[in-house]
Motif scaffolding. Structure first.
Motif, PDB file in Angstrom:
ATOM      1  N   SER A 252       0.831  -1.193   0.000  1.00 16.05           N
ATOM      2  CA  SER A 252       0.000   0.000   0.000  1.00 16.05           C
ATOM      3  C   SER A 252       0.871   1.250   0.000  1.00 16.05           C
ATOM      4  CB  SER A 252      -0.918   0.023   1.238  1.00 16.05           C
ATOM      5  OG  SER A 252      -1.543   1.284   1.374  1.00 16.05           O
ATOM      6  N   PRO A 253       0.913   1.999  -1.111  1.00 13.59           N
ATOM      7  CA  PRO A 253       1.666   3.261  -1.108  1.00 13.59           C
ATOM      8  C   PRO A 253       1.125   4.255  -0.086  1.00 13.59           C
ATOM      9  CG  PRO A 253       1.190   2.564  -3.366  1.00 13.59           C
ATOM     10  CD  PRO A 253       0.386   1.680  -2.449  1.00 13.59           C
ATOM     11  N   ASP A 254      -0.181   4.215   0.192  1.00  7.39           N
ATOM     12  CA  ASP A 254      -0.763   5.134   1.172  1.00  7.39           C
ATOM     13  C   ASP A 254      -0.236   4.868   2.574  1.00  7.39           C
ATOM     14  OD1 ASP A 254      -2.343   6.358  -0.800  1.00  7.39           O
ATOM     15  OD2 ASP A 254      -3.902   4.841  -0.577  1.00  7.39           O
ATOM     16  N   ALA A 255      -0.006   3.583   2.887  1.00  9.41           N
ATOM     17  CA  ALA A 255       0.532   3.219   4.197  1.00  9.41           C
ATOM     18  C   ALA A 255       2.052   3.132   4.189  1.00  9.41           C
ATOM     19  CB  ALA A 255      -0.055   1.886   4.658  1.00  9.41           C
ATOM     20  N   CYS A 256       2.658   3.255   2.999  1.00 10.20           N
ATOM     21  CA  CYS A 256       4.117   3.222   2.841  1.00 10.20           C
ATOM     22  C   CYS A 256       4.718   1.869   3.213  1.00 10.20           C
ATOM     23  CB  CYS A 256       4.789   4.306   3.681  1.00 10.20           C
ATOM     24  SG  CYS A 256       4.103   5.960   3.466  1.00 10.20           S
ATOM     25  N   ARG A 257       3.929   0.809   3.171  1.00  8.97           N
ATOM     26  CA  ARG A 257       4.433  -0.506   3.594  1.00  8.97           C
ATOM     27  C   ARG A 257       3.551  -1.615   3.050  1.00  8.97           C
ATOM     28  NH1 ARG A 257       2.457  -2.058   9.644  1.00  8.97           N
ATOM     29  NH2 ARG A 257       2.597  -4.081   8.629  1.00  8.97           N
TER      30      ARG A 257
END
Length: 477
Positions: A252-257
């Motif tokens: 998830s790019p939004d969660a960076c992980r």
């Protein structure tokens, strides 16, 4: 994670699934992958601070949830490029359109929230030299910046002109990568989530949709361990077929992980069999409660993830809405939160045979860590608190003609084929038995005939095997 053995009873069905879930222009699922036909909705809920003056004096924040403000989300892929190593790269764009009929409020409504830029900058300056904090405090005073602000939903979502942005860029060059406007969803609308390169599954179907790289990276560098920096699983849209009831990984790019969901239960969605996957309690646990998460630290209480390293070092945290599955101290630090699974737990319902989501709702909350910072008078006597700003849910389900086509091709037809397989097997059993009986009877008949002949012409040691017939030249008796 793959469970193809459970589906090999119908080889033709396996072939049909494999053929149609590959990322290939000839497959049934390709167009669905390219231009997602599922109606997605983004629902945003803001937390309004009802007692900002009291919070400045050190009292507990009292929050009121506002919304939802609903947006229709359209997704489509561009720059699709296939490579010889069975991978394909693409950019996926999102366009959001406000839906007033589905919303509880308008984008013109005002909401009192923390001054995100000011409070974030203050906490970031906490350990800087005193003269730097003095400069920032003076700039805040001249710009009439306060700890809390009253902004419209539209401004908070898509940006507002904030002179503080230019002031920070002037005093601390390079601290912010943008100028002028600031909005929480500025980079979310009409933008892409980075360049994904994923496996097509042409040679190995168990790898289809698995991420090969993101923005050219095999690993990110946001976190403190190689394990936490790994890019695992898919891009979060589809998964390889023949799923087993264990877990799902996606980046998830939004969660960076990368995130891992775990199997909860089997079920059905409008006649289609599904596996439900949910977030485990350890997803945002701190390193003390769950050692594998130590690489995501520095941590605070369990239930929140510090994303400052991928959010310009701002003191931002993500969590489940209302601090669901989090340390109770986070919920008790404010008033107005009521976490529960049905409203705040995320889930994915996948068709296990194809790995295609039937119904999903991904929910996350954005939080800001605020506190009194010595030397910056605008922070007053605010006690340290992880303050919820908003939470959102991205939800969608397959319906209409897409659901009908999916059900017909990948549920109904396979069931018919399986029924016919066993029906034909049932019909063939009597034929096989009859053939075996006939063969046994024929064998018995041949044996009986042989025995009869043996009794009619008994042989002895003196009986010739071949008897000469009387010759016409023999003398008559």
């Amino acid at each position: 994670m793959r469970n193809i053995q459970a589906f090999t009873e119908t080889p033709g069905l396996v072939f049909r699934v494999v053929w149609n879930v590959r990322i290939d222009p000839s497959s049934i699922s390709f167009q669905m992958w390219k231009d997602i036909p599922v109606p997605f909705y983004l629902m945003v809920y803001f937390f309004e601070v009802l007692n900002p003056k009291q919070v400045l004096r050190g009292e507990k924040p009292v929050l009121s949830q506002r919304g939802p403000y609903v947006y229709r989300e359209y997704r489509f892929k561009t720059n699709i490029t296939f490579y010889d190593n069975d991978t394909v790269s693409y950019l996926e764009y999102r366009h959001l359109f406000f839906q007033p009929d589905l919303s509880n409020g308008t984008e013109d409504e005002y909401i009192v929230v923390p001054n995100i830029m000011m409070m974030g900058a203050a906490v970031m300056m906490e350990n800087k030299p005193g003269f730097m904090k003095f400069l920032l405090s003076g700039a805040l005073a001249s710009l009439k910046q306060e700890a809390f602000m009253n902004r419209t939903v539209g401004e908070l979502m898509w940006g507002y002109d904030d002179p503080l942005v230019d002031a920070i860029n002037l005093i601390f060059p390079g601290m912010l990568p943008f100028k002028g406007k600031f909005g929480l969803f500025m980079d979310f609308n009409n933008s892409n989530s980075g360049l994904f390169t994923v496996n097509t599954g042409m040679k190995n179907i168990s790898q289809v949709h698995m991420v090969d790289s993101w923005n050219g990276l095999k690993m990110v560098n946001y976190w403190r361990s190689n394990q936490c920096n790994m890019i695992n699983g898919t891009a979060g849209e589809m998964w390889p077929p023949f799923l087993s009831p264990t877990f799902l990984d996606f980046y998830s790019p939004d969660a960076c992980r990368s995130l891992r969901l775990v199997y909860e239960q089997s079920g059905e969605f409008k006649g289609v069999p599904t596996y439900r996957f949910v977030a485990p309690k350890t997803l945002f646990a701190n390193g003390t409660d769950y050692p594998p998460n130590e690489g995501f630290c520095p941590c605070m209480q369990s239930g929140i993830l510090n994303v400052s390293t991928c959010r310009l070092n701002a003191p931002m945290f993500i969590s489940h809405p209302h601090f669901y599955n989090a340390d109770p101290s986070l919920v008790n630090a404010v008033e107005g939160l009521r976490p529960n699974k049905d409203q705040h737990g995320l889930f994915l319902d996948l068709h296990p045979m194809t790995g295609i989501p039937m119904n999903c709702s991904i929910k996350l909350q954005l939080n800001l860590y605020i506190k009194r910072v010595s030397g910056i008078t605008q922070t007053g006597k605010i006690k340290p608190v992880v303050l919820p700003l908003l939470w959102f849910a991205e939800s969608g389900s397959i319906e209409g003609s897409v659901l009908k086509q999916f059900y017909t091709n990948l549920v109904l037809l396979p069931s018919v084929l399986e029924y016919l397989q066993y029906t034909l097997l049932g019909l063939s059993a009597p034929l096989i038995i009859s053939a075996a009986v006939l063969m046994a009877m024929r064998k018995g008949s041949v044996t009986e005939s042989s025995d009869t002949q043996s009794k009619a012409t008994p042989s002895s040691e003196t009986t010739p095997l071949l008897c000469d017939s009387p010759s016409q030249d023999s003398p008559e008796a």
